[in-house]
Design an enzyme around this catalytic site. Structure first.
Site, short mmCIF file in Angstrom:
data_model
loop_
_atom_site.label_atom_id
_atom_site.label_comp_id
_atom_site.label_asym_id
_atom_site.label_seq_id
_atom_site.Cartn_x
_atom_site.Cartn_y
_atom_site.Cartn_z
N TRP A 145 112.83 -42.00 -24.80
CA TRP A 145 112.99 -43.04 -23.64
C TRP A 145 111.83 -43.71 -23.08
O TRP A 145 111.93 -44.32 -22.34
CB TRP A 145 113.56 -42.14 -22.50
N ASN A 146 110.66 -43.59 -23.80
CA ASN A 146 109.55 -44.11 -23.28
C ASN A 146 109.24 -45.69 -23.44
O ASN A 146 108.65 -46.36 -22.81
CB ASN A 146 108.40 -43.14 -23.68
N PRO A 170 119.72 -43.99 -29.85
CA PRO A 170 118.69 -44.06 -28.97
C PRO A 170 118.89 -42.80 -27.71
O PRO A 170 120.00 -42.24 -27.57
CB PRO A 170 119.06 -45.38 -27.83
N GLY A 218 110.05 -37.87 -30.80
CA GLY A 218 110.69 -37.29 -29.51
C GLY A 218 109.73 -36.01 -29.43
O GLY A 218 108.79 -36.06 -30.12
N GLU A 240 107.72 -37.99 -35.61
CA GLU A 240 106.53 -38.34 -34.77
C GLU A 240 106.93 -37.70 -33.34
O GLU A 240 107.88 -37.89 -32.60
CB GLU A 240 106.33 -40.02 -34.58
N LEU A 241 105.85 -36.40 -33.19
CA LEU A 241 106.52 -35.59 -32.12
C LEU A 241 105.47 -35.78 -31.02
O LEU A 241 104.85 -36.82 -30.92
CB LEU A 241 106.52 -34.36 -32.61
N CYS A 274 103.19 -41.19 -26.35
CA CYS A 274 102.88 -39.90 -27.17
C CYS A 274 101.38 -39.83 -27.35
O CYS A 274 100.65 -38.72 -27.45
CB CYS A 274 103.67 -39.70 -28.37
#
Ligand code: ADP
Length: 508
Positions: A145-146, A170, A218, A240-241, A274
């Site tokens: 959500w960023n 999404p 996420g 991608e965490l 992130c």
């Protein structure tokens, strides 16, 4: 016998502006059956999308760029309404995607061109060798959500350029920007190779269960669940965490630039990035001076519910849950002896949390061991370079880092000792939108990477090897039947002669 009623899944999801709690929109909470149907249609449409070739696909992507730029204001409005971002933070997403479209459309044809390796092996020498890059038919893109517009578009674009269909799922917290992306694709009249699956984790799981490749951004927790599911299905994935990016400030740094850069790197998008700076390691001789500068810079940051007038530096946090995590990290730190230099508490209505600097922080505190994803900068004093590197590497995450020094060679030397996917010297957040560079996390921050030139588009492809005779072949080959001592010996002699070194080449 009475049956336990199954939990009823809501059919729609209301989307709220976290800055003031107003309703921003509503989307369907798509059922797994609808996801299956969407994937079926995407699979069907993908065949001609792939066959059309890169040039035709680039035409559509350029048309999409026009549409996005023509609708930039509206997209920023939508972004703001569902995230509570400042206008400054909201307005960067469209230009970044316009640039991504420029990059991938400029290079797609070259990156997707067949390779023709030359082989010196006796097995390959008489062959024309080709490696061709054929797309995974349906790519599922699951986003957080960023940065809801960038997140949906930045991975969809290279996948589409590669010839894949994409299904975007999404975040249920901020689905409206992705709705705009899909609307743009529809309105330019492009082939139906983009679809949207709005919904919660159940919808996401259905995407994972039906597509051919997963690109996920996420949390580490959800990423791990997705990886397990992909492993079961034997489909590839790229994750991608989370991150806990350290900034290392050395005594020879330009402290004004370091304070400005780290304040921005920690607070941009209210810290909900992130790769935002989440821990600052400062060498003893400049510690006091740097902390004073950083505190001042952070205290000066303006925060509030923005209009379109660019009035505030940062906006709200995306959810009240996120605000609670930030508060817990601050409270834990203070309980264990940390000092709040500025901020440290929620402000106003909605989910705002004041930009915060913490000092007297220990490496063991939750504000250092866990991802915060909020506007806090915990600062730790270190004796020297070696201690800074050791503490920066003491993390389960490994997304990126920054090094602040007056000596670029020192910066590069330190970079090579940090166990992270990217290091920015005298800058923060510089790498991810330079599409030539790979952006990926090490350790629990991810698997694989996005972008990185040819890699960023070929990752959505399956390489296919094709061999063909260079000259008209004989009726039979040495290795074909019938076998014989003479033929086997000949094969061994030839292979030895080309593969081995020294006397072993001649079987001596
Ligand atoms: P957040 O980034 O909000 O902390 P997540 O990492 O759980 O949370 O969410 C990122 C995305 O993953 C969202 O789009 C969410 O709906 C989706 N998601 C959550 N659970 C699953 C799941 N089991 N399988 C696939 N997608 C999921």
């Amino acid at each position: 016998m009475t049956e336990t009623p199954a939990t009823v899944r809501p059919t729609t999801i209301d989307v709220y502006n976290p800055a003031d709690g107003t309703l921003a929109g509503q989307v369907i909470n798509e059922s797994p059956a609808r996801v299956v149907a969407a994937v079926q249609q995407l699979r069907h449409a993908q065949t001609s999308w792939e066959a059309a070739g890169p040039r035709e696909r680039i035409k559509w992507l350029m048309a999409l760029q026009d549409w996005i730029l023509d609708n930039a204001r509206h997209i920023s409005d939508v972004l703001q309404s569902e995230t509570g971002k400042s206008r400054a933070d909201a307005s960067v997403e469209v230009p970044l995607i316009a640039d991504a479209l420029r990059y991938w459309t400029t290079h797609a044809e070259r990156f997707l061109r067949d390779d023709h390796p030359r082989s010196r092996s006796p097995l390959g020498i008489a062959k024309k060798l080709t490696v061709t890059y054929r797309p995974h038919p349906v790519v599922g893109i699951i986003t957080p959500w960023n940065a809801p517009f960038v997140m949906a578009a930045q991975d969809a674009i290279p996948a589409l350029a590669a010839g894949a269909s994409v299904l975007v799922k999404p975040s249920e917290v901020t689905p409206l920007s992705a709705v705009e992306f899909a609307r743009g694709w529809r309105e330019i009249g492009a082939p139906p190779v983009v679809a949207l699956a709005t919904g919660d984790g159940v919808t996401g799981a259905a995407v994972v269960d039906n597509v051919d490749f997963i690109q996920f951004t996420g949390s580490t927790r959800t990423g791990r669940a997705i990886a397990q599911r992909c492993t079961h299905r034997l489909i590839p994935y790229s994750l991608e965490l989370g991150g806990k990016d350290p900034a290392l400030v050395f005594a020879d740094a330009d402290l004004d630039r370091a304070a400005n850069g780290i304040a921005w790197g920690g607070m941009v998008n209210a810290g909900q990035v992130c790769i935002s700076v989440e821990g600052v390691y400062v060498e003893t001789p400049v510690y006091d001076e740097f902390v004073a500068k950083l505190t001042q810079r952070v205290a000066d940051i303006t925060q509030g519910q923005d209009t379109t007038a660019f009035r505030y530096d940062i906006g709200a946090l995306a959810t009240s849950g996120q605000r609670d995590i930030v508060q817990r990290h601050v409270d834990d730190a203070v309980a264990d002896g940390a000092t709040i230099r500025t901020g440290g508490k929620p402000t106003g209505v909605g989910t705002f949390f004041a930009p915060t600097v913490l000092t007297d922080v220990e490496q063991s505190m939750s504000c250092i061991t866990e991802e915060t994803f909020g506007p806090t900068l915990p600062v730790i004093k270190v004796a020297d370079e070696a201690e800074a590197i050791r503490l920066a590497n003491d993390s389960r995450y490994g997304l990126s880092a920054s090094v602040w020094t007056g000596d670029r060679r020192r910066g590069e030397r330190v970079a090579r000792q940090l166990n992270v996917g990217a290091v920015n010297i005298n800058d923060a957040l510089a790498n991810p939108f330079i599409w030539d560079l790979p952006m990926g996390g090490w350790k629990e921050s991810g698997v694989g990477a996005r972008s990185g030139g040819a890699y960023g588009i070929r990752k959505y492809c399956r390489p296919q090897a094709i061999t063909a005779p260079r000259i008209r072949p004989a009726r039979s080959e040495l290795l074909w039947y019938p076998t014989s001592r003479l033929k086997s010996t000949l094969v061994e002699v030839v292979m030895r002669a080309t593969a081995a070194r020294g006397r072993r080449r001649f079987g001596l």
